[in-house]
Design an enzyme around this catalytic site. Structure first.
Site, short mmCIF file in Angstrom:
data_model
loop_
_atom_site.label_atom_id
_atom_site.label_comp_id
_atom_site.label_asym_id
_atom_site.label_seq_id
_atom_site.Cartn_x
_atom_site.Cartn_y
_atom_site.Cartn_z
N GLY A 247 -0.70 8.34 -5.63
CA GLY A 247 0.12 6.70 -5.75
C GLY A 247 -0.54 6.80 -7.36
O GLY A 247 0.43 6.13 -7.67
N LEU B 294 1.09 -1.34 0.50
CA LEU B 294 -0.25 -0.28 0.22
C LEU B 294 0.72 1.68 -0.01
O LEU B 294 1.99 1.06 0.75
CB LEU B 294 -0.91 -0.13 1.62
CG LEU B 294 -1.24 -0.90 1.63
CD1 LEU B 294 -2.58 -0.75 2.47
CD2 LEU B 294 -3.19 -0.86 0.33
N GLU B 295 0.41 2.25 -1.28
CA GLU B 295 1.65 3.65 -1.40
C GLU B 295 2.30 3.58 0.08
O GLU B 295 2.68 4.62 0.11
CB GLU B 295 0.58 4.45 -2.12
CG GLU B 295 -0.40 5.04 -1.20
CD GLU B 295 -0.99 6.03 -2.59
OE1 GLU B 295 -1.27 5.62 -3.27
OE2 GLU B 295 -0.49 7.34 -2.20
N LEU B 296 1.67 4.30 1.33
CA LEU B 296 1.70 5.01 2.39
C LEU B 296 2.56 3.91 3.43
O LEU B 296 3.10 4.46 4.13
CB LEU B 296 0.32 5.24 3.25
CG LEU B 296 -0.64 3.82 4.14
CD1 LEU B 296 -1.67 4.93 4.74
CD2 LEU B 296 -1.01 2.87 3.01
#
Lengths: 273, 257
Positions: free
Chosen positions: B134, B54-56
């Protein structure tokens, strides 16, 4: 030396027109108490840089505190869109510079490292690039080693960043549980950092390897339990579903409805600081 | 619509068809919503060694229930690593390690480029949506990209209102000319069909069970080619796939009903 001050003192150090870095992400770890304090103090003409916007940004923009937003998008996840931000963009009251998540994080990292520029292959060919070229923060170049097209971006250095931390010692060494998205890059890019935290602890009680934001860059620390609510703080509390739903409804309608919602929020916070 | 008679919803069919595009061993960065459901469904069925990012900054999450999005801590349950954007979108994606991106879109064009930023309404006003996040990074840098969206004619555009994330080409320029690695968009999966996106254009690869190919083409208002022999029929969801979606991945039906 202790940097512990009250929330109003900490926020009073942010002047009209400041460039503020925010570090929440959608519905999680937003510095809501800090944002409300800026709203209460009627700060104006702020410039915000935040990689993924969320509730805190939507409140500040809805309250008219912000002239310019540098970001890469955001929403309140399935609760809804950031209607206050989106409306201000559509009606032209908010100027934006819009990046991808990685591109803006790289600009902040360049700011933190004192690099003169940073290259990326993100955003090539996109409408994001078309708009940013006009803003002058980004240039298309040829990679001097391979000859391929590459984008070169300027660094970002906010005047101040705001972080809501799980725990923080009185000198500003702060812990962040869970994923850290662009929080650290944003904090380290800023000239100084204000930390709001669930709990202030004594220097020496946080193992050094758990510190995510070093106190060296922190100018003020303030204890605000539930300071990220109604957004989630992993390990502490969940997002407040009803509150987020009320926010989406109030911002969707805007105008008087939003003003009443914001006043209610400020009153609730005044009773339970 | 014939779909009403199927024992699954159109969006459950979409999730299953999208999951079918995931290969075992894929390292996948997924966006908000249906991409989360599709990637987790693939991992629980035919692609057990695929890994999600996940981008975070979340590596290899194994959530046991539904979540409101990627920022919901429920989605991070069982993760191997908590890092940041520079780990996932930087070292993994920009570093060339990510084989698959799965993104949902508001509009898609014949090259598989997508819009998730804004739509120009007929009255001249602007409707802003989520923006890139993202998404642009994933579409620009992943080995290949899968796009998912509802099959409504207004979403299939010869010219996007805003090109948030590039597909196989932009304005006739191929990815290599633009400086982009990877294949770009390889498939567009909707609730009615699977479109295959190639450098030679978009093909109607398969229609979902009960769908009429002619009706699907009519609802796709840009050039879509059909190979000799016509499109295939997408494999119907299995009982196990429907059970996983309804009891574990999306019991409230937030994404698939």
């Amino acid at each position: 030396m202790s940097k512990v001050v009250s929330l109003s003192e900490a926020m009073a150090s942010i002047e009209d027109g400041s460039h503020v870095g925010l570090t929440g992400f959608a519905i999680t770890r937003n510095a809501v108490a800090a944002a409300l304090e800026l709203t209460r103090a009627k700060r104006r003409h702020l410039r915000l840089t935040q990689v993924i916007v969320g509730l805190e940004t939507d409140l500040l923009v809805g309250a008219g505190c912000v002239d310019r937003l540098v970001y890469s998008g955001g929403s309140l996840d399935r609760f809804g869109l950031v209607h206050a931000v989106n409306r201000a963009i559509a009606t032209g009251t908010l100027q934006i510079e819009e990046y991808s998540t990685l591109a803006l994080t790289l600009r902040l990292a360049a700011g933190s490292l004192g690099l003169p520029f940073v290259p990326t292959r993100s955003m090539l060919g996109s409408s994001l690039l078309d708009n940013l070229r006009a803003a002058g923060e980004i240039v298309e170049q040829t990679d001097p080693f391979t000859g391929s097209p590459v984008l070169v971006m300027s660094p970002v250095r906010p005047d101040v960043a705001i972080v809501h931390a799980d725990t923080c010692d009185e000198e500003g060494n702060a812990t962040i549980a869970g994923p850290r998205w662009s929080l650290r890059e944003t904090a380290l890019a800023a000239a100084r950092v204000i930390v709001t935290t669930e709990r202030v602890v004594l220097r020496g009680t946080i193992p050094p390897e758990r510190v995510v934001v070093p106190g060296t860059v922190v100018s003020a620390v303030t204890e605000v339990p539930r300071g990220a609510s109604p957004t989630a703080l992993p390990g502490h509390y969940d997002y407040d579903r009803a509150w987020l739903e009320a926010h989406v409804e109030a911002t969707k309608e805007g105008g008087e409805r939003f003003r009443r919602y914001l006043e209610g929020m400020l009153e609730a916070r005044a009773v339970h600081p | 619509m014939t779909q009403a008679s199927q024992p699954w919803t159109p969006l459950e069919m979409l999730a299953v068809a999208a999951a079918g595009q995931v290969r075992d061993g894929d390292l996948a960065v997924v966006g908000l919503g249906l991409p989360q459901v599709a990637a987790l469904l693939a991992q629980r069925t035919h692609a057990p060694t695929s890994e999600l990012l996940l981008e975070l900054g979340v590596f290899d999450p194994h959530p046991t229930g539904p979540s409101m999005g990627i920022a919901d801590p429920r989605m991070w349950e069982g993760a191997a690593v908590f890092g940041g954007v520079l780990d996932v979108l930087g070292s993994m994606l920009h570093g060339g390690r990510v084989s698959l991106g799965i993104l949902s879109a508001v509009q898609v064009d014949p090259d598989g480029s997508i819009n998730t930023t804004q739509v120009h309404l007929e009255d001249g006003s602007l409707r802003r949506i989520n923006g890139s996040g993202g998404g642009n990074d994933i579409a620009s840098l992943a080995g290949r990209t899968l796009v998912v969206l509802r099959h409504e004619p207004r979403r299939f555009r010869a010219c996007l209102d805003f090109l948030t994330s590039p597909g196989r080409a932009v304005g006739g320029r191929r990815r290599s000319e633009l400086g982009l690695p990877g294949e770009g968009t390889v498939a567009v999966v909707s609730d009615r069909a699977v479109l295959e996106v190639t450098d030679e254009g978009t093909f109607l690869h398969s229609v979902h069970p009960g769908e009429d190919p002619e009706a699907v083409l009519e609802a796709t208002p840009y050039a879509v080619q059909v190979r000799p022999g016509g499109p295939e029929v997408t494999s119907a969801p299995t009982e196990e796939e429907l059970r996983l979606i309804r009891t574990e991945l999306d019991p409230q039906g937030w994404y698939t009903r």
